[in-house]
Design a protein around this motif. Sequence first.
Motif, PDB file in Angstrom:
ATOM      1  N   VAL B 224       0.860  -1.189   0.000  1.00 29.65           N
ATOM      2  CA  VAL B 224       0.000   0.000   0.000  1.00 29.65           C
ATOM      3  C   VAL B 224       0.894   1.236   0.000  1.00 29.65           C
ATOM      4  O   VAL B 224       1.787   1.359   0.840  1.00 29.65           O
ATOM      5  CB  VAL B 224      -0.947   0.023   1.226  1.00 29.65           C
ATOM      6  N   SER B 292      -8.964  -7.825   2.147  1.00 36.02           N
ATOM      7  CA  SER B 292      -9.934  -6.797   1.746  1.00 36.02           C
ATOM      8  C   SER B 292     -10.248  -5.866   2.906  1.00 36.02           C
ATOM      9  O   SER B 292     -10.434  -4.659   2.739  1.00 36.02           O
ATOM     10  CB  SER B 292     -11.241  -7.379   1.190  1.00 36.02           C
ATOM     11  N   ALA B 295      -7.493  -3.368   3.051  1.00 37.22           N
ATOM     12  CA  ALA B 295      -7.647  -2.382   1.976  1.00 37.22           C
ATOM     13  C   ALA B 295      -8.697  -1.342   2.358  1.00 37.22           C
ATOM     14  O   ALA B 295      -8.516  -0.134   2.158  1.00 37.22           O
ATOM     15  CB  ALA B 295      -8.021  -3.086   0.678  1.00 37.22           C
ATOM     16  N   GLU B 296      -9.764  -1.830   2.964  1.00 37.75           N
ATOM     17  CA  GLU B 296     -10.869  -0.975   3.402  1.00 37.75           C
ATOM     18  C   GLU B 296     -10.416  -0.003   4.512  1.00 37.75           C
ATOM     19  O   GLU B 296     -10.716   1.186   4.492  1.00 37.75           O
ATOM     20  CB  GLU B 296     -11.933  -1.920   3.964  1.00 37.75           C
ATOM     21  N   THR B 298      -7.355   1.001   5.217  1.00 38.24           N
ATOM     22  CA  THR B 298      -6.314   1.957   4.827  1.00 38.24           C
ATOM     23  C   THR B 298      -6.841   3.020   3.850  1.00 38.24           C
ATOM     24  O   THR B 298      -6.301   4.119   3.793  1.00 38.24           O
ATOM     25  CB  THR B 298      -5.119   1.228   4.166  1.00 38.24           C
ATOM     26  N   LYS B 299      -7.895   2.677   3.103  1.00 41.51           N
ATOM     27  CA  LYS B 299      -8.419   3.540   2.034  1.00 41.51           C
ATOM     28  C   LYS B 299      -8.524   5.036   2.394  1.00 41.51           C
ATOM     29  O   LYS B 299      -8.025   5.873   1.652  1.00 41.51           O
ATOM     30  CB  LYS B 299      -9.785   3.015   1.571  1.00 41.51           C
ATOM     31  N   VAL B 303      -4.304   6.867   0.563  1.00 41.31           N
ATOM     32  CA  VAL B 303      -3.701   5.805  -0.234  1.00 41.31           C
ATOM     33  C   VAL B 303      -3.553   6.235  -1.695  1.00 41.31           C
ATOM     34  O   VAL B 303      -4.491   6.737  -2.313  1.00 41.31           O
ATOM     35  CB  VAL B 303      -4.540   4.511  -0.153  1.00 41.31           C
ATOM     36  N   THR B 306      -2.935   0.570  -4.071  1.00 40.98           N
ATOM     37  CA  THR B 306      -2.891  -0.678  -3.312  1.00 40.98           C
ATOM     38  C   THR B 306      -2.689  -1.839  -4.284  1.00 40.98           C
ATOM     39  O   THR B 306      -3.393  -1.942  -5.284  1.00 40.98           O
ATOM     40  CB  THR B 306      -4.210  -0.886  -2.534  1.00 40.98           C
TER      41      THR B 306
END
Lengths: 461, 461
Positions: B224, B292, B295-296, B298-299, B303, B306
Amino acid sequence: MLNTEFIAKLQQVVGAENVSTNQADLICYSYDATQKQFLPDVVVHPSSVEEISAIMKLANETGIPVFPRGAGSGFTGGSLPVGGGIVLVTTRLDKILEIDEENLVATVEPGLVTEDFQKAVEKVGLFYPPDPASLKFSTLGGNVAECAGGPRCVKYGVTKDYILGLEIVTPTGDIIKTGGPTMKGVVGYDLTKLICGSEGTLAIITKIIVKLLPKPEAKKTMLVMFDSIDGAAQAVSDIIRNKIIPTTLEFMDGRTVDCVRQATDLEVPDTANAVLIIEVDGDKEFLDKQASRIAEITKPLGVVETRIAETPEESEALWQIRRSVSASLRKVNPDKFNEDICVPRSKVPEMIRKIDKIADKYQIPIVNFGHAGDGNIHVNVMIDSKVEGEQEKADQAIEEVFKGALELGGTMSGEHGVGIMKAPYIPLELKDVAVDYMKTIKKALDPKNILNPGKIFPSDV
Amino acid sequence: MLNTEFIAKLQQVVGAENVSTNQADLICYSYDATQKQFLPDVVVHPSSVEEISAIMKLANETGIPVFPRGAGSGFTGGSLPVGGGIVLVTTRLDKILEIDEENLVATVEPGLVTEDFQKAVEKVGLFYPPDPASLKFSTLGGNVAECAGGPRCVKYGVTKDYILGLEIVTPTGDIIKTGGPTMKGVVGYDLTKLICGSEGTLAIITKIIVKLLPKPEAKKTMLVMFDSIDGAAQAVSDIIRNKIIPTTLEFMDGRTVDCVRQATDLEVPDTANAVLIIEVDGDKEFLDKQASRIAEITKPLGVVETRIAETPEESEALWQIRRSVSASLRKVNPDKFNEDICVPRSKVPEMIRKIDKIADKYQIPIVNFGHAGDGNIHVNVMIDSKVEGEQEKADQAIEEVFKGALELGGTMSGEHGVGIMKAPYIPLELKDVAVDYMKTIKKALDPKNILNPGKIFPSDV
């Protein structure tokens, strides 16, 4: 008997109201969970590290021994004032100084009760795993001094694994900080881990920096009954080899199951000769998968019955069998000697068979349960000490149990420590040269041997 | 210069072929990863604990210092024979004595190379997590002596957390067993943990009992990129607070990303000012869910991009950015000083800003990457030491970096140790009274100060 001048000096340090020499108070601080009794000369209740430092300096000047004490819930006499002297109670230092939610680190005082701390961190979504059976009254300072364990250690490790740093008062009264709030640190010797488990003989703990974890989302409890201890032990190995590390893997042997069957109306099938209580924790969805996998793994190993809790109430009901053990044992005999040997996991069945033979030889009931996941067996020798000869039989049986554990590559104590109770047996486990190495450390750091003397090392007792 | 009589005695102990005083050999054992050089008088290659014990006894008779050495890959000079004496190389003791697959415990000799051990246990489905960057050549004895870390420590802990017991030779030549193969054990002081991280100053390690884990079923790597170090640091905290403990949480700061961008043709967007490489391991199905979720989480934190690896090859490609760092740095300047401060996780951005200021002040490039999950930052001070004044600037910058880490509640070293390189800075981190306490232990156990003298404690250097 300490002279009034010395008592007056102690009063100057902590205030007259925190120094007691009256008989009732002395008796209150004369025993612990071993039921042995040694009367102190004075009990002091300091409220700060500075006061503790001052007490140690006074004690050094005069050569009077100091016995630090938390809740006095130890099983090996680690806090008992053998030979008399000062009992230094840490319970006034009971504050949570900080819970750093961002870094998952807390700083606490030693007199804080373990469960109070656990509840406080759980309130903010965090988790302190070590869970000694005494957690409702034992203090964190005592937990650190003894390196307390508990059922959850199989997954999460023991007290030591959560202690990042300490503030301590040395036997000579110096105040030292060890470690710190970082997750790693290798500057100088690891005094933190040396003090942890040193049973109050090397330093008095005055502050504790604790590592925390995020609180697991959920947990799931299951109870599996086996027709033999071998099946239960195999199950433990197989579960772990299948990459599942349960939070707890508690077992009860056949004699324990019998006690519960006779003393309670809990449903325990006649063919059940060993019980495992297995708890997994973590992601909610994932737990169901793990529980069915465990049921599958254990199935071919002589399973009599498997119960899986679907609600917290059902989980509580499963634990009821384990919780009923203590009361059930009392019906066997009034006096319990609770040892806590630890052997390599796979040796648990062999150890239980050895213990059964010892019980038969001496004709005294010995029931075993404990933490199968890490081979930590609580061996309960049940006698009526009023019956002549029973105490002697118990002593001999316990020595044979220790020898049996050592033959299997084990240890006399997984979590209770040595104190005065196991000190006489130290030569069974440690070679003289190892004891000498430890004594050299003790002597160097406590030249006048005033901090908790007479503990751990056999010849000092 | 040692006399021929002493050399002859050494030859009697280990065989003439395992004692060397020729200049080429002495040079080979005169340096480590610090590039500092100190010539020993003699190099010995013992093959057993008995030989090591005999060497220590000889050394004690004559007062000649002994410097134990594994692969000599340390970053702080812990194995360097400062002042001359005997270099005792442990690489002939390189056997795996047992892998107990049932109890997940191995017993090994100290000269075994870390990666060789990891591969051997992975072959039988087991796992030894500590993974210092030097694992392809460093030895387990050295790892224990320094308490080595590595990227996987954020989830799995450091070397110390896997050491159940040791066989050691004391400075005076005694052979002692500490701990044992059980998961718990509290009989006597925890000498195992005291020796671990004591940098070869308290004992020579001759056998190591190691705790293993089941090998995780699978792993998943993601990379990321963030527009700021603050976003990356916040991501680390948020991931952990969301009950996900990744196996690794490696970060690279803006200056490191710049180096990679300039030196390689790897795709790194211009707006990326910090990179996290996140790896999760465990149950296969569950990993996708975790990735996932990460990812959610850190979004919203700035960012830039990713990348989630779907295959081992893609995972390798993501790690390529991290692996290219060392070579990229060499293009900045030829000489690298690699420090390894550790701060509370949340303080990483503040620390990076402090370091950036120091770099600007002294006008030397300092690039930072490392283990964000536990706040362990590798600070790389890049200079050309042939340029006059650069070395002095680097020294001053490093001292300021240490001070900065300490101001934030951190430590000078998360995993490299003190050795001789950080010994002069010890008074910055440890109070005199703590150093004295440690020295008291050293003096008591090594009265003639012959085992690895001059390490850790500033005044001895």
